[in-house]
Scaffold this active site. Structure first.
Site, PDB file in Angstrom:
ATOM      1  N   HIS A  33      10.753   4.263   1.280  1.00 31.00           N
ATOM      2  CA  HIS A  33       9.578   3.800   0.431  1.00 31.00           C
ATOM      3  C   HIS A  33       9.811   2.672  -0.451  1.00 31.00           C
ATOM      4  O   HIS A  33       8.678   1.497  -0.497  1.00 31.00           O
ATOM      5  CB  HIS A  33       9.717   4.932  -0.819  1.00 31.00           C
ATOM      6  CG  HIS A  33       8.337   4.601  -1.625  1.00 31.00           C
ATOM      7  ND1 HIS A  33       7.116   5.152  -1.522  1.00 31.00           N
ATOM      8  CD2 HIS A  33       8.147   3.880  -2.868  1.00 31.00           C
ATOM      9  CE1 HIS A  33       6.508   4.986  -2.481  1.00 31.00           C
ATOM     10  NE2 HIS A  33       7.182   4.193  -3.145  1.00 31.00           N
ATOM     11  N   GLU A  34      10.945   2.249  -0.918  1.00 29.64           N
ATOM     12  CA  GLU A  34      11.117   0.917  -1.718  1.00 29.64           C
ATOM     13  C   GLU A  34      10.882  -0.288  -0.784  1.00 29.64           C
ATOM     14  O   GLU A  34      10.573  -1.124  -1.040  1.00 29.64           O
ATOM     15  CB  GLU A  34      12.244   0.960  -2.539  1.00 29.64           C
ATOM     16  CG  GLU A  34      12.407   1.929  -3.580  1.00 29.64           C
ATOM     17  CD  GLU A  34      11.265   1.963  -4.604  1.00 29.64           C
ATOM     18  OE1 GLU A  34      10.557   0.988  -4.613  1.00 29.64           O
ATOM     19  OE2 GLU A  34      10.644   3.064  -5.015  1.00 29.64           O
ATOM     20  N   HIS A  37       7.699  -1.502   0.078  1.00 27.77           N
ATOM     21  CA  HIS A  37       7.137  -2.454  -0.948  1.00 27.77           C
ATOM     22  C   HIS A  37       7.826  -3.924  -0.739  1.00 27.77           C
ATOM     23  O   HIS A  37       7.099  -4.710  -0.864  1.00 27.77           O
ATOM     24  CB  HIS A  37       7.442  -1.952  -2.309  1.00 27.77           C
ATOM     25  CG  HIS A  37       6.673  -0.666  -2.959  1.00 27.77           C
ATOM     26  ND1 HIS A  37       5.434  -0.429  -2.639  1.00 27.77           N
ATOM     27  CD2 HIS A  37       7.104   0.420  -3.472  1.00 27.77           C
ATOM     28  CE1 HIS A  37       5.051   0.571  -3.279  1.00 27.77           C
ATOM     29  NE2 HIS A  37       6.241   1.209  -3.706  1.00 27.77           N
TER      30      HIS A  37
END
Length: 379
Positions: A33-34, A37
């Protein structure tokens, strides 16, 4: 000592049997997920100050050549990417910090970027979660194929919704709730999450289509990991004789298409669950937090690594979906603000943003408290 070591480090110990699988599952999902980003942010030319797995005090880390601090933090229940100009790990803007940025820093600060870059960077986190699930399913379908059975009725349980609707042994499901079905698993998928909803079934009987209506009733069953789950059923049974079970093999492109389809189905079912949950039509015990995830990770690990990887895929979809809810400080809350900014052609005022962030944080903390209560006392 000979008794202590197996208790601590044995396969069935709390550490090896539960905590390590839990940390593996959560770390993979959070990292992906990170990383979404981070990668898209860097691609958009945004500076990154920190990439952390976990919250709280740093356990260890290092700085890369771009000045980003990569670190592992003490509380392993999430993670964050902190961009240049962020006030905190929720990427809320800080006018004071922004004013103190140098000209070079201002060029790469998150909040000085065009809306499309900010929105794309925020959306990338959940998107990478969905891509992880697609990747896992693609590999699983390529390696193991998929077990399917014809959507046939072998038996109708007495006094069940199917019996009351007039469904008969030998009938074949054609459409469920307007959706065409190809396998018995399709029928189960479309029925299981709709307890109490009247559903139209189109059945093939003696070469003719027959339309009936049935309302699924709740039944408690055990899932593959041994957890008690409540699902909707209409009381029909499939068997080997009429279902003709078989394993379908896929080429890599075919596995990818099937993985995309399956991931879409999971996202749709997750949305359906939360819609029903909000209006009180779903069992609250179906929601769990870290304790339940840890328990499931331990059970999956005992069944084999492939089960643990499947749990990663399912949890990744859930994390991606939850983060897209339009609630600050979740990713969906940021996207909501960017949408408003695009319409009114100016940033939302800091006072309004702060009020919504506080309200959103209360909602998020309340939800976390709710699932923790479910884990420990409620269910």
């Amino acid at each position: 000592m000979s008794e202590i070591l197996p208790a601590v480090f044995g396969v069935n110990s709390l550490l090896v049997g539960t905590i390590i699988p839990f940390l593996f599952v959560l770390t993979v999902v959070v990292f992906v997920h990170e990383m979404g980003h981070y990668l898209v942010g860097r691609w958009c030319g945004i500076g990154v100050q920190a990439f952390s797995i976990g919250f709280g005090p740093e356990l260890f880390g290092f700085n890369d050549r771009h000045g980003t601090r990569w670190k592992l933090s003490a509380i392993p229940l999430g993670g964050y990417v902190k961009f240049v100009g962020d006030m905190n790990v929720t990427s809320a803007p800080d006018s004071t910090e922004t004013a103190n940025l140098t000209d070079e820093e201002r060029k790469v600060a998150f909040h000085t970027q065009p809306i499309w870059k900010r929105a794309l960077t925020v959306f990338a986190g959940p998107a990478f979660n969905f891509l992880l699930t697609i990747a896992v399913f693609t590999v699983m379908f390529s390696v193991y194929g998929r077990f399917v059975a014809e959507p046939m009725v072998a038996e109708v349980r007495p006094d069940s919704p199917a019996a009351r609707a007039g469904i008969l042994p030998g009938d074949r499901f054609v459409r469920v709730g307007g959706t065409r079905v190809e396998t018995f698993a399709d029928v189960q998928r479309l029925v299981s999450g709709r307890t109490g909803d009247a559903i139209e079934f189109v059945m093939l009987r003696d070469g003719k289509e027959v339309t009936v209506n049935a309302t699924p009733e709740v039944m408690e069953q055990k899932d593959a990991l041994g957890n008690n789950v409540k699902v909707g059923v209409i009381g029909v049974v499939n068997n080997e004789q009429v279902g003709q079970p078989r394993v379908i093999s896929y080429s890599p492109p075919g596995a990818l298409l099937e993985a995309v389809y399956e991931t879409g189905n999971i996202i749709a079912r997750t949305g359906q669950f939360f819609q029903r949950f909000v209006v009180g039509r779903e069992d609250k015990c179906q929601l769990g937090g870290p304790v339940k995830i840890a328990d499931m990770a331990g059970k999956a690990a005992k069944l084999g690594f492939e089960w643990l990887v499947q749990l990663v895929a399912l949890l990744s979809v859930g994390i991606g979906f939850l983060n897209l809810l339009p609630i600050p400080p979740l990713d969906g809350g940021h996207l909501l603000f960017y949408g408003v900014e695009a319409v009114i052609r100016r940033p939302v005022s800091e006072r309004v943003m702060e009020a919504f962030y506080r309200l959103g944080m209360l909602l998020v903390l309340g939800f976390m408290g709710f699932v923790f209560w479910n884990d420990l006392f409620g269910c």
